[in-house]
Design a protein around this motif. Structure first.
Motif, PDB file in Angstrom:
ATOM      1  N   ASP A   1       0.860  -1.172   0.000  1.00  0.00           N
ATOM      2  CA  ASP A   1       0.000   0.000   0.000  1.00  0.00           C
ATOM      3  C   ASP A   1       0.903   1.229   0.000  1.00  0.00           C
ATOM      4  OD1 ASP A   1      -1.808   2.032   0.411  1.00  0.00           O
ATOM      5  OD2 ASP A   1      -2.857   1.046   2.054  1.00  0.00           O
ATOM      6  N   LEU A   2       0.829   2.018  -1.048  1.00  0.00           N
ATOM      7  CA  LEU A   2       1.725   3.167  -1.179  1.00  0.00           C
ATOM      8  C   LEU A   2       1.447   4.267  -0.156  1.00  0.00           C
ATOM      9  CD1 LEU A   2       1.952   3.482  -5.050  1.00  0.00           C
ATOM     10  CD2 LEU A   2       3.593   2.463  -3.485  1.00  0.00           C
ATOM     11  N   ASP A   3       0.284   4.265   0.454  1.00  0.00           N
ATOM     12  CA  ASP A   3      -0.034   5.291   1.443  1.00  0.00           C
ATOM     13  C   ASP A   3       0.431   4.931   2.849  1.00  0.00           C
ATOM     14  OD1 ASP A   3      -1.246   6.966  -0.427  1.00  0.00           O
ATOM     15  OD2 ASP A   3      -3.150   5.910  -0.249  1.00  0.00           O
ATOM     16  N   THR A   4       0.742   3.659   3.095  1.00  0.00           N
ATOM     17  CA  THR A   4       1.160   3.273   4.442  1.00  0.00           C
ATOM     18  C   THR A   4       2.576   2.698   4.439  1.00  0.00           C
ATOM     19  OG1 THR A   4       0.053   1.134   4.198  1.00  0.00           O
ATOM     20  CG2 THR A   4      -1.188   2.878   5.279  1.00  0.00           C
ATOM     21  N   ASN A   5       2.738   1.475   3.973  1.00  0.00           N
ATOM     22  CA  ASN A   5       4.057   0.840   4.065  1.00  0.00           C
ATOM     23  C   ASN A   5       4.894   0.981   2.801  1.00  0.00           C
ATOM     24  OD1 ASN A   5       2.453  -0.849   2.559  1.00  0.00           O
ATOM     25  ND2 ASN A   5       3.084  -2.729   3.577  1.00  0.00           N
ATOM     26  N   GLY A   6       4.417   1.696   1.794  1.00  0.00           N
ATOM     27  CA  GLY A   6       5.185   1.873   0.566  1.00  0.00           C
ATOM     28  C   GLY A   6       5.623   3.305   0.342  1.00  0.00           C
ATOM     29  N   LEU A   7       5.865   4.025   1.430  1.00  0.00           N
ATOM     30  CA  LEU A   7       6.214   5.445   1.301  1.00  0.00           C
ATOM     31  C   LEU A   7       7.538   5.664   0.568  1.00  0.00           C
ATOM     32  CD1 LEU A   7       5.008   6.786   4.755  1.00  0.00           C
ATOM     33  CD2 LEU A   7       3.912   7.041   2.533  1.00  0.00           C
ATOM     34  N   ALA A   8       8.478   4.739   0.697  1.00  0.00           N
ATOM     35  CA  ALA A   8       9.759   4.884  -0.013  1.00  0.00           C
ATOM     36  C   ALA A   8       9.550   4.762  -1.516  1.00  0.00           C
ATOM     37  CB  ALA A   8      10.748   3.836   0.474  1.00  0.00           C
ATOM     38  N   ILE A   9       8.689   3.839  -1.930  1.00  0.00           N
ATOM     39  CA  ILE A   9       8.395   3.689  -3.355  1.00  0.00           C
ATOM     40  C   ILE A   9       7.652   4.915  -3.865  1.00  0.00           C
ATOM     41  CG2 ILE A   9       7.099   2.322  -5.037  1.00  0.00           C
ATOM     42  CD1 ILE A   9       7.638  -0.130  -3.257  1.00  0.00           C
ATOM     43  N   LYS A  10       6.694   5.392  -3.087  1.00  0.00           N
ATOM     44  CA  LYS A  10       5.935   6.577  -3.489  1.00  0.00           C
ATOM     45  C   LYS A  10       6.850   7.787  -3.625  1.00  0.00           C
ATOM     46  CE  LYS A  10       1.818   9.225  -2.365  1.00  0.00           C
ATOM     47  NZ  LYS A  10       0.686   9.374  -1.437  1.00  0.00           N
ATOM     48  N   LYS A  11       7.822   7.903  -2.741  1.00  0.00           N
ATOM     49  CA  LYS A  11       8.775   9.020  -2.810  1.00  0.00           C
ATOM     50  C   LYS A  11       9.604   8.928  -4.097  1.00  0.00           C
ATOM     51  CE  LYS A  11      12.295  11.349  -0.111  1.00  0.00           C
ATOM     52  NZ  LYS A  11      13.081  11.372   1.126  1.00  0.00           N
ATOM     53  N   SER A  12      10.004   7.721  -4.481  1.00  0.00           N
ATOM     54  CA  SER A  12      10.754   7.532  -5.730  1.00  0.00           C
ATOM     55  C   SER A  12       9.890   7.874  -6.938  1.00  0.00           C
ATOM     56  CB  SER A  12      11.244   6.095  -5.839  1.00  0.00           C
ATOM     57  OG  SER A  12      12.124   5.776  -4.803  1.00  0.00           O
ATOM     58  N   VAL A  13       8.631   7.487  -6.879  1.00  0.00           N
ATOM     59  CA  VAL A  13       7.703   7.809  -7.972  1.00  0.00           C
ATOM     60  C   VAL A  13       7.535   9.314  -8.095  1.00  0.00           C
ATOM     61  CG1 VAL A  13       5.290   7.652  -8.696  1.00  0.00           C
ATOM     62  CG2 VAL A  13       6.476   5.610  -7.897  1.00  0.00           C
ATOM     63  N   LEU A  14       7.360   9.993  -6.973  1.00  0.00           N
ATOM     64  CA  LEU A  14       7.202  11.445  -6.993  1.00  0.00           C
ATOM     65  C   LEU A  14       8.451  12.137  -7.539  1.00  0.00           C
ATOM     66  CD1 LEU A  14       5.269  12.047  -3.671  1.00  0.00           C
ATOM     67  CD2 LEU A  14       4.463  12.539  -5.980  1.00  0.00           C
ATOM     68  N   GLU A  15       9.612  11.600  -7.226  1.00  0.00           N
ATOM     69  CA  GLU A  15      10.858  12.174  -7.749  1.00  0.00           C
ATOM     70  C   GLU A  15      10.913  12.040  -9.277  1.00  0.00           C
ATOM     71  OE1 GLU A  15      13.987  14.478  -7.394  1.00  0.00           O
ATOM     72  OE2 GLU A  15      12.810  13.831  -5.671  1.00  0.00           O
ATOM     73  N   CYS A  16      10.502  10.890  -9.793  1.00  0.00           N
ATOM     74  CA  CYS A  16      10.452  10.701 -11.249  1.00  0.00           C
ATOM     75  C   CYS A  16       9.447  11.653 -11.889  1.00  0.00           C
ATOM     76  CB  CYS A  16      10.100   9.258 -11.595  1.00  0.00           C
ATOM     77  SG  CYS A  16      11.393   8.078 -11.219  1.00  0.00           S
ATOM     78  N   LEU A  17       8.313  11.859 -11.237  1.00  0.00           N
ATOM     79  CA  LEU A  17       7.306  12.771 -11.772  1.00  0.00           C
ATOM     80  C   LEU A  17       7.797  14.212 -11.751  1.00  0.00           C
ATOM     81  CD1 LEU A  17       4.024  11.341 -10.208  1.00  0.00           C
ATOM     82  CD2 LEU A  17       4.827  11.112 -12.562  1.00  0.00           C
ATOM     83  N   LYS A  18       8.548  14.558 -10.730  1.00  0.00           N
ATOM     84  CA  LYS A  18       9.058  15.934 -10.607  1.00  0.00           C
ATOM     85  C   LYS A  18      10.072  16.241 -11.701  1.00  0.00           C
ATOM     86  CE  LYS A  18      10.637  19.074  -7.047  1.00  0.00           C
ATOM     87  NZ  LYS A  18      11.013  19.198  -5.637  1.00  0.00           N
ATOM     88  N   THR A  19      10.911  15.254 -12.033  1.00  0.00           N
ATOM     89  CA  THR A  19      11.960  15.473 -13.037  1.00  0.00           C
ATOM     90  C   THR A  19      11.491  15.192 -14.459  1.00  0.00           C
ATOM     91  OG1 THR A  19      12.782  13.219 -12.769  1.00  0.00           O
ATOM     92  CG2 THR A  19      13.785  14.932 -11.392  1.00  0.00           C
ATOM     93  N   GLY A  20      10.302  14.603 -14.612  1.00  0.00           N
ATOM     94  CA  GLY A  20       9.792  14.306 -15.948  1.00  0.00           C
ATOM     95  C   GLY A  20      10.313  13.003 -16.515  1.00  0.00           C
ATOM     96  N   ASP A  21      10.812  12.126 -15.652  1.00  0.00           N
ATOM     97  CA  ASP A  21      11.383  10.853 -16.076  1.00  0.00           C
ATOM     98  C   ASP A  21      10.295   9.768 -16.091  1.00  0.00           C
ATOM     99  OD1 ASP A  21      13.236   8.960 -16.815  1.00  0.00           O
ATOM    100  OD2 ASP A  21      13.915   8.582 -14.770  1.00  0.00           O
ATOM    101  N   PHE A  22       9.344   9.916 -16.998  1.00  0.00           N
ATOM    102  CA  PHE A  22       8.251   8.945 -17.125  1.00  0.00           C
ATOM    103  C   PHE A  22       7.665   9.042 -18.531  1.00  0.00           C
ATOM    104  CE2 PHE A  22       6.342  12.879 -15.675  1.00  0.00           C
ATOM    105  CZ  PHE A  22       5.166  12.974 -16.410  1.00  0.00           C
ATOM    106  N   ASP A  23       6.971   7.991 -18.922  1.00  0.00           N
ATOM    107  CA  ASP A  23       6.227   7.978 -20.175  1.00  0.00           C
ATOM    108  C   ASP A  23       4.753   8.092 -19.836  1.00  0.00           C
ATOM    109  OD1 ASP A  23       8.501   7.606 -21.781  1.00  0.00           O
ATOM    110  OD2 ASP A  23       8.447   5.444 -21.420  1.00  0.00           O
ATOM    111  N   TYR A  24       3.970   8.553 -20.785  1.00  0.00           N
ATOM    112  CA  TYR A  24       2.547   8.726 -20.538  1.00  0.00           C
ATOM    113  C   TYR A  24       1.749   8.400 -21.792  1.00  0.00           C
ATOM    114  CZ  TYR A  24       3.464  13.168 -22.828  1.00  0.00           C
ATOM    115  OH  TYR A  24       3.847  14.127 -23.714  1.00  0.00           O
ATOM    116  N   GLU A  25       0.490   8.089 -21.557  1.00  0.00           N
ATOM    117  CA  GLU A  25      -0.422   7.787 -22.660  1.00  0.00           C
ATOM    118  C   GLU A  25      -1.816   8.227 -22.231  1.00  0.00           C
ATOM    119  OE1 GLU A  25      -1.795   3.879 -25.236  1.00  0.00           O
ATOM    120  OE2 GLU A  25      -0.084   3.752 -23.892  1.00  0.00           O
ATOM    121  N   PHE A  26      -2.518   8.884 -23.130  1.00  0.00           N
ATOM    122  CA  PHE A  26      -3.857   9.391 -22.848  1.00  0.00           C
ATOM    123  C   PHE A  26      -4.889   8.404 -23.376  1.00  0.00           C
ATOM    124  CE2 PHE A  26      -7.615  11.833 -24.239  1.00  0.00           C
ATOM    125  CZ  PHE A  26      -8.015  12.323 -23.017  1.00  0.00           C
ATOM    126  N   PHE A  27      -5.900   8.112 -22.561  1.00  0.00           N
ATOM    127  CA  PHE A  27      -7.017   7.274 -22.966  1.00  0.00           C
ATOM    128  C   PHE A  27      -8.290   8.110 -22.893  1.00  0.00           C
ATOM    129  CE2 PHE A  27      -3.962   4.226 -21.271  1.00  0.00           C
ATOM    130  CZ  PHE A  27      -3.905   3.325 -22.326  1.00  0.00           C
TER     131      PHE A  27
END
Length: 112
Positions: free
Chosen positions: A49-75
């Protein structure tokens, strides 16, 4: 580790964001704190659960989102029609069901 998250967005937002990457970065980074799914991810055989025991993973995800290091697709919005039927007193009643999926953006993030 490759992760995929969805965020609901409006078609009007997409028309503005597809040509303005800094605008998209700010919006996605700010909205990810409160509105994304799935919130529970599978890592191997473990559910995190990213809101409780996965905070380290969520922090890494947020860092990627902040720097623009991700791919995206619109549906875009999609609507599906399913039909079922019921027989009552020898009369067939068709029961159409419409389901609607909001427009959304898929975020593909690779973290190490």
């Amino acid at each position: 580790m490759k992760l995929e998250f969805f965020m609901d967005v409006s078609p009007q937002w997409w028309l503005k964001a597809r040509d303005n990457f800094p605008f998209m970065l700010d919006y996605v980074y700010g909205k990810f704190e409160r509105d994304y799914y799935p919130r529970i991810i599978d890592v191997g055989r473990e559910k995190i659960d990213l809101d409780t025991n996965g905070l380290a993973i969520k922090k890494s995800v947020l860092e990627c989102l902040k720097t623009g290091d991700f791919d995206y697709e619109f549906f875009p919005e999609e609507e599906t029609l399913k039909e079922s039927y019921e027989i009552s007193d020898g009369i067939v009643h068709y029961l159409p069901r419409k389901t609607k999926m909001n427009s959304r953006i898929l975020l593909k993030i690779k973290i190490s």
